[in-house]
Write a protein that holds these residues in place. Structure first.
Motif, mmCIF file in Angstrom:
data_model
loop_
_atom_site.group_PDB
_atom_site.id
_atom_site.type_symbol
_atom_site.label_atom_id
_atom_site.label_comp_id
_atom_site.label_asym_id
_atom_site.label_seq_id
_atom_site.Cartn_x
_atom_site.Cartn_y
_atom_site.Cartn_z
ATOM 1 N N ARG A 60 38.867 -58.967 44.654
ATOM 2 C CA ARG A 60 39.064 -60.077 45.575
ATOM 3 C C ARG A 60 37.716 -60.917 45.404
ATOM 4 N N ASN A 66 38.052 -62.989 42.101
ATOM 5 C CA ASN A 66 39.200 -64.300 42.403
ATOM 6 C C ASN A 66 38.725 -65.130 43.152
ATOM 7 N N LEU A 106 38.450 -64.806 46.649
ATOM 8 C CA LEU A 106 38.987 -64.682 47.892
ATOM 9 C C LEU A 106 37.931 -64.110 48.897
ATOM 10 N N ALA A 149 39.117 -69.709 45.281
ATOM 11 C CA ALA A 149 39.999 -69.045 44.581
ATOM 12 C C ALA A 149 41.108 -69.883 43.763
ATOM 13 N N HIS A 150 41.220 -71.216 44.433
ATOM 14 C CA HIS A 150 42.211 -72.067 43.636
ATOM 15 C C HIS A 150 41.587 -72.651 42.402
ATOM 16 N N VAL A 158 41.410 -69.574 39.334
ATOM 17 C CA VAL A 158 42.490 -69.310 38.284
ATOM 18 C C VAL A 158 42.771 -70.523 37.407
ATOM 19 N N GLN A 179 45.797 -62.982 38.774
ATOM 20 C CA GLN A 179 45.868 -61.713 39.293
ATOM 21 C C GLN A 179 47.147 -61.493 39.925
ATOM 22 N N GLU A 206 47.017 -66.269 50.884
ATOM 23 C CA GLU A 206 46.163 -65.924 49.784
ATOM 24 C C GLU A 206 46.814 -65.878 48.525
ATOM 25 N N ALA A 262 48.957 -68.035 47.611
ATOM 26 C CA ALA A 262 49.202 -69.585 47.299
ATOM 27 C C ALA A 262 47.754 -69.832 46.453
ATOM 28 N N ALA A 263 46.607 -69.314 47.374
ATOM 29 C CA ALA A 263 45.195 -69.608 46.726
ATOM 30 C C ALA A 263 45.216 -69.217 45.286
ATOM 31 N N MET A 264 45.592 -67.900 44.884
ATOM 32 C CA MET A 264 45.571 -67.311 43.610
ATOM 33 C C MET A 264 46.543 -68.044 42.638
ATOM 34 N N MET A 265 47.385 -68.919 43.275
ATOM 35 C CA MET A 265 48.182 -69.732 42.128
ATOM 36 C C MET A 265 47.503 -70.928 41.857
ATOM 37 N N GLY A 266 46.405 -71.040 42.565
ATOM 38 C CA GLY A 266 45.692 -72.537 42.597
ATOM 39 C C GLY A 266 45.773 -73.584 43.279
ATOM 40 N N ILE A 267 46.408 -73.170 44.406
ATOM 41 C CA ILE A 267 46.826 -74.273 45.317
ATOM 42 C C ILE A 267 45.549 -74.289 46.417
ATOM 43 N N ASN A 268 45.225 -75.521 46.589
ATOM 44 C CA ASN A 268 43.883 -75.682 47.484
ATOM 45 C C ASN A 268 44.613 -75.292 49.032
#
Lengths: 242, 330
Positions: free
Chosen positions: A52, A55, A57, A77-78, A81, A87, B210, B212-218
């Protein structure tokens, strides 16, 4: 490959907190290009927190994280990626009311090359033929093993340079565990570096080239995977030997 | 028990249709559709925001009221509309007022999220609920300072002629116009949520922030966008209210907001088609209660009935008619 090459990912002495509780007390690790590196340790040792922190978070309060020479310690985080780190999180975290195909498409959210995305969907379906059969099914209705495949597939859809997998074998039937680990090796052969967090230390050390043992928020031990698998303490603590 | 109530309700409606005549009954039903359309625009805002943040934006009704105030200002002070205007100038003025009200309320609602909810994103659930109530008072006080506590009267600029009149069932242009503005707004919303990249980001954020954030979404930007969208719908509702009811006051949004919130809960909070369905049901209930005469409780009881329904849903069917869902359209 030269030994002097800078690592793909360099984590240096990070200290990460949840509120006032310190979860990481100076974790340092490296992932070099093309490696599978595993992070093992007991529950609560800080494995997921390390991911975390990387990435974006949970940003660490101290220490630094560098990816391909770029400081990403404070990167949201956004954006992480977009730089090439994807992840498959602990608990899979699929979008339950989207279909398998939509979940895979979400993995490629920050990409705009339609042709390449279709190519990658085909690639994921080739890795996990089961997902192709279920592509129109809502992700929330998949079995645990299928959800794990979908989560890994979704992460691959970002075309990452570094793939981070958090407990991919958790809660799965042994037949699925074998399949997941075969796929991890396969994906790595196709050129993706992997940082693998696992409770199943035995399996993880078999596929990894190097490993780190985390204990209460610090790296207790690091070595080649084969050496760790032979290590007396590791065998006692994590491989179920007494 | 529930089916007995429904049967009783149907009997009451049928008996009224018999007593009053079918034409009168239909005229009342058409008023219900018009009310439902206005409620739907406001109810959707509650449901959109709940879907993405699981927060009841209690200031939403007041955002709607501000939409009405902006519209009143546009109609009275900017365009100076009245009975003397040509059809073309009324249409143009209403279209511009609609855009200004939607943009103004979108910006207002996104601003409210930024200052009153985002800083409390990780606080206990009660905290943003309290700031929401606080924002509601702030908006009402702003409206009092801006427009004074008395009713703002807006001129009746919509044509009152009949679209059709068949054996006593008459449908007037002003009612049709309310529906004609609502439907394209709803279709645009469905298209936006289901087909666009922004809609995809909203759906993903609603299901797992969370991830969604990992997908690159702001995620913050997506939440801001959702509030802006909800505010824009309320702005459209405010314009229609000003045009159809011709008077609006600082506390209009408080009452109407609670009714629209009930509609959203009735349909299933977080469910977009549910909000529209719930709004239509409440619109019918209000119209029938206030228009029918045979053993009808009458307008004094409308709010009591609506909030009794809210209590009954929360006790017996908390997920609403269509079930709890996040903004996917179902």
């Amino acid at each position: 490959m030269t030994a002097a090459a800078a690592p793909l990912l360099e984590v240096d002495g990070i200290e990460t907190f949840y509120g006032s509780i310190q979860a990481l007390r100076g974790v340092s690790l490296q992932v070099r290009e093309g490696e599978i590196v595993t992070l093992i340790g007991a529950n609560g040792a800080g494995k997921s927190t390390t991911l975390r922190s990387i990435n974006g978070l949970n940003h660490p309060r101290r220490g630094s994280i560098t990816f391909e020479g770029q400081d990403i310690t404070e990167t949201p985080a956004h954006d992480v990626v977009k730089l090439g780190i994807a992840q498959s999180p602990e608990g899979r975290r699929l979008f339950p009311r989207m279909t398998v195909l939509e979940n895979l498409e979400m993995g490629a959210f920050q990409r705009s090359d339609r042709a390449g995305m279709q190519e990658d969907i085909d690639r994921v379906f080739a890795l996990f033929p089961r997902l192709a059969e279920r592509k129109s099914q809502k992700a929330g209705t998949l079995s645990g093993g299928e959800q794990q495949m979908c989560a890994i597939g979704r992460a691959l859809m970002a075309r990452p340079r570094l793939l981070m997998l958090d407990e991919p074998s958790m809660g799965l039937a042994p037949i699925f565990v074998d399949r997941i680990f075969e796929t991890i090796v396969e994906v790595n052969k196709q050129g993706t570096s992997i940082l693998l967090v696992e409770q199943n230390a035995l399996m993880a050390l078999q596929v990894a080239s190097r490993g780190y043992v985390l204990e209460t928020g610090t790296v207790a031990l690091t070595d080649d995977a084969a050496q760790l698998a032979q290590n007396e303490d590791v065998r006692k603590a994590y491989l179920g030997e007494s | 028990m529930a089916s007995a109530l429904v049967l009783l309700l149907l009997f009451w409606l049928a008996k009224n249709a018999q007593v009053e005549g079918f034409a009168y009954f239909m005229n009342i039903a058409l008023i219900g559709v018009t009310l439902g359309a206005v409620y739907a625009l406001v109810a959707l805002g509650y449901t959109l925001v709940y879907g993405i943040l699981e927060l009841i934006n209690f200031a939403h009704g007041d955002v709607f009221m501000m939409g009405g105030m902006i519209s009143a200002t546009m109609i009275i002070s900017v365009f100076n509309l009245g009975a003397h205007n040509s059809t073309f100038s009324v249409v143009a003025a209403v279209a511009v007022s609609l855009l200004v009200a939607m943009a103004g309320c979108g910006l207002l609602n996104a601003t409210i999220e930024r200052i009153a909810y985002r800083p409390l994103r990780h606080a206990p659930r009660l905290a943003p609920l309290i700031t929401a109530i606080g924002m509601s008072f702030v908006l009402e006080d702003i409206a009092i300072l801006w427009k004074h506590p008395s009713y703002v009267q807006t001129p009746s600029v919509l044509p009152h002629g009949n679209v059709f009149s068949i054996s006593g069932v008459t449908y007037t242009w002003e009612k049709l116009i309310v529906v004609l503005i609502t439907i394209p707004v709803l279709l645009a919303l469905v298209w936006l949520v289901q087909r666009t990249r922004q809609g995809k980001a909203m759906r993903a954020t609603a299901q797992d922030r969370e991830a969604a954030a990992m997908m690159g979404i702001n995620v913050n930007r997506t939440i801001s966008f959702t509030f802006a969208l909800a505010g824009a719908l309320a702005g459209a509702g405010g314009l229609l209210y000003a045009l159809y009811f011709n008077e609006i006051r600082y506390d209009t949004g408080y009452k109407l907001g609670l009714i629209a919130f009930t509609a959203a809960v009735l349909g299933g909070i977080g469910n977009l088609p549910g909000a529209v369905l719930g709004a239509l049901v409440i619109g019918f209930i209000q119209a029938f209660n206030e228009g029918l005469t045979w053993h009808s409780p009458g307008s004094d009881w409308t709010e009591s009935i609506v909030f009794s329904i809210l209590i009954l849903i929360l006790v017996f069917r908390p997920s609403g008619l269509l079930g709890e869902q996040t903004p996917e359209g179902g």
